[in-house]
Design a protein around this motif. Structure first.
Motif, PDB file in Angstrom:
ATOM      1  N   GLU A 171      -8.910   1.758  10.925  1.00  0.00           N
ATOM      2  CA  GLU A 171      -9.822   1.164   9.952  1.00  0.00           C
ATOM      3  C   GLU A 171     -10.054   2.097   8.769  1.00  0.00           C
ATOM      4  O   GLU A 171     -10.097   1.653   7.618  1.00  0.00           O
ATOM      5  CB  GLU A 171     -11.144   0.805  10.633  1.00  0.00           C
ATOM      6  CG  GLU A 171     -11.005  -0.362  11.604  1.00  0.00           C
ATOM      7  CD  GLU A 171     -12.223  -0.580  12.482  1.00  0.00           C
ATOM      8  OE1 GLU A 171     -13.244   0.130  12.303  1.00  0.00           O
ATOM      9  OE2 GLU A 171     -12.156  -1.453  13.364  1.00  0.00           O
ATOM     10  N   ARG A 172     -10.180   3.401   9.049  1.00  0.00           N
ATOM     11  CA  ARG A 172     -10.345   4.371   7.953  1.00  0.00           C
ATOM     12  C   ARG A 172      -9.109   4.381   7.057  1.00  0.00           C
ATOM     13  O   ARG A 172      -9.212   4.457   5.832  1.00  0.00           O
ATOM     14  CB  ARG A 172     -10.593   5.770   8.522  1.00  0.00           C
ATOM     15  CG  ARG A 172     -11.965   5.954   9.098  1.00  0.00           C
ATOM     16  CD  ARG A 172     -12.196   7.393   9.530  1.00  0.00           C
ATOM     17  NE  ARG A 172     -13.403   7.464  10.314  1.00  0.00           N
ATOM     18  CZ  ARG A 172     -13.473   7.894  11.564  1.00  0.00           C
ATOM     19  NH1 ARG A 172     -12.400   8.349  12.182  1.00  0.00           N
ATOM     20  NH2 ARG A 172     -14.621   7.903  12.211  1.00  0.00           N
ATOM     21  N   LEU A 173      -7.942   4.316   7.680  1.00  0.00           N
ATOM     22  CA  LEU A 173      -6.696   4.296   6.921  1.00  0.00           C
ATOM     23  C   LEU A 173      -6.599   3.040   6.062  1.00  0.00           C
ATOM     24  O   LEU A 173      -6.235   3.110   4.879  1.00  0.00           O
ATOM     25  CB  LEU A 173      -5.499   4.384   7.873  1.00  0.00           C
ATOM     26  CG  LEU A 173      -4.119   4.447   7.226  1.00  0.00           C
ATOM     27  CD1 LEU A 173      -3.981   5.688   6.341  1.00  0.00           C
ATOM     28  CD2 LEU A 173      -3.038   4.427   8.291  1.00  0.00           C
ATOM     29  N   ALA A 174      -6.967   1.906   6.621  1.00  0.00           N
ATOM     30  CA  ALA A 174      -6.925   0.646   5.871  1.00  0.00           C
ATOM     31  C   ALA A 174      -7.869   0.698   4.665  1.00  0.00           C
ATOM     32  O   ALA A 174      -7.554   0.164   3.600  1.00  0.00           O
ATOM     33  CB  ALA A 174      -7.276  -0.522   6.790  1.00  0.00           C
ATOM     34  N   ALA A 175      -9.011   1.346   4.841  1.00  0.00           N
ATOM     35  CA  ALA A 175      -9.973   1.450   3.740  1.00  0.00           C
ATOM     36  C   ALA A 175      -9.410   2.288   2.587  1.00  0.00           C
ATOM     37  O   ALA A 175      -9.766   2.073   1.429  1.00  0.00           O
ATOM     38  CB  ALA A 175     -11.280   2.060   4.239  1.00  0.00           C
ATOM     39  N   LEU A 176      -8.525   3.205   2.875  1.00  0.00           N
ATOM     40  CA  LEU A 176      -7.938   4.062   1.844  1.00  0.00           C
ATOM     41  C   LEU A 176      -6.691   3.448   1.202  1.00  0.00           C
ATOM     42  O   LEU A 176      -6.231   3.924   0.163  1.00  0.00           O
ATOM     43  CB  LEU A 176      -7.548   5.408   2.460  1.00  0.00           C
ATOM     44  CG  LEU A 176      -8.696   6.280   2.961  1.00  0.00           C
ATOM     45  CD1 LEU A 176      -8.142   7.455   3.758  1.00  0.00           C
ATOM     46  CD2 LEU A 176      -9.541   6.757   1.799  1.00  0.00           C
ATOM     47  N   GLU A 177      -6.200   2.385   1.783  1.00  0.00           N
ATOM     48  CA  GLU A 177      -4.913   1.836   1.355  1.00  0.00           C
ATOM     49  C   GLU A 177      -4.899   1.380  -0.106  1.00  0.00           C
ATOM     50  O   GLU A 177      -3.975   1.692  -0.855  1.00  0.00           O
ATOM     51  CB  GLU A 177      -4.508   0.676   2.268  1.00  0.00           C
ATOM     52  CG  GLU A 177      -3.109   0.188   2.028  1.00  0.00           C
ATOM     53  CD  GLU A 177      -2.671  -0.844   3.038  1.00  0.00           C
ATOM     54  OE1 GLU A 177      -1.565  -1.365   2.859  1.00  0.00           O
ATOM     55  OE2 GLU A 177      -3.416  -1.145   3.994  1.00  0.00           O
ATOM     56  N   GLU A 178      -5.894   0.649  -0.547  1.00  0.00           N
ATOM     57  CA  GLU A 178      -5.908   0.144  -1.925  1.00  0.00           C
ATOM     58  C   GLU A 178      -5.961   1.294  -2.926  1.00  0.00           C
ATOM     59  O   GLU A 178      -5.248   1.284  -3.931  1.00  0.00           O
ATOM     60  CB  GLU A 178      -7.084  -0.810  -2.138  1.00  0.00           C
ATOM     61  CG  GLU A 178      -7.168  -1.382  -3.543  1.00  0.00           C
ATOM     62  CD  GLU A 178      -5.918  -2.147  -3.966  1.00  0.00           C
ATOM     63  OE1 GLU A 178      -5.582  -2.122  -5.168  1.00  0.00           O
ATOM     64  OE2 GLU A 178      -5.262  -2.764  -3.099  1.00  0.00           O
ATOM     65  N   SER A 200     -11.176   5.340  19.364  1.00  0.00           N
ATOM     66  CA  SER A 200     -10.942   6.310  18.292  1.00  0.00           C
ATOM     67  C   SER A 200      -9.697   5.953  17.484  1.00  0.00           C
ATOM     68  O   SER A 200      -9.664   6.152  16.267  1.00  0.00           O
ATOM     69  CB  SER A 200     -10.817   7.724  18.859  1.00  0.00           C
ATOM     70  OG  SER A 200      -9.735   7.799  19.770  1.00  0.00           O
ATOM     71  N   CYS A 201      -8.699   5.405  18.129  1.00  0.00           N
ATOM     72  CA  CYS A 201      -7.482   4.993  17.416  1.00  0.00           C
ATOM     73  C   CYS A 201      -7.786   3.815  16.492  1.00  0.00           C
ATOM     74  O   CYS A 201      -7.325   3.778  15.344  1.00  0.00           O
ATOM     75  CB  CYS A 201      -6.387   4.640  18.418  1.00  0.00           C
ATOM     76  SG  CYS A 201      -4.783   4.371  17.654  1.00  0.00           S
TER      77      CYS A 201
END
Length: 116
Positions: A37-44, A31-32
């Motif tokens: 991965e979700r956070l990385a997808a939002l980064e840009e 889950s971590c």
């Protein structure tokens, strides 16, 4: 529940948690990883929004995000320490952990604020 003993225990366990990140027994939750991965997808997208803000707004958001990270780490540390303490209490309650003279001496020194 804050006293010198718990402060020293907290510092010791924080060092243990943060120093040896390559050990075999290190816990990694799926889950971590998924959240990372979700956070990385939002980064840009976040970077683009930040670039479009004026300096004052950007500064406020950057400070807010830094404080969120700091709070998150503090909460993780608190949960980690609570889990360790709970495990010790359970093991002691089951009679699986006992103290010896050396442990009693260390505890006495910690309680009296003497150097280790």
């Amino acid at each position: 529940m804050k006293n010198e003993v718990t402060e020293k225990l907290e510092l010791f366990l924080q060092n243990l948690r943060c120093e040896d990140t390559k050990r075999e027994t290190l816990v990694h939750l799926d889950s971590c990883q998924e959240e990372a991965e979700r956070l990385a997808a939002l980064e840009e997208g976040c970077r683009q929004v930040m670039d479009g803000l004026d300096q004052i707004s950007r500064s406020v958001l950057e400070q807010y995000m830094e404080q969120m990270l700091s709070k998150s780490f503090a909460e993780q540390q608190e949960a980690y320490l609570q889990g360790i303490l709970d495990a010790f209490q359970i093991l002691c309650g089951l009679g699986m952990l006992s103290t010896n003279d050396n442990v009693e001496k260390v505890i006495g020194r910690l309680k009296n604020g003497e150097p280790e």
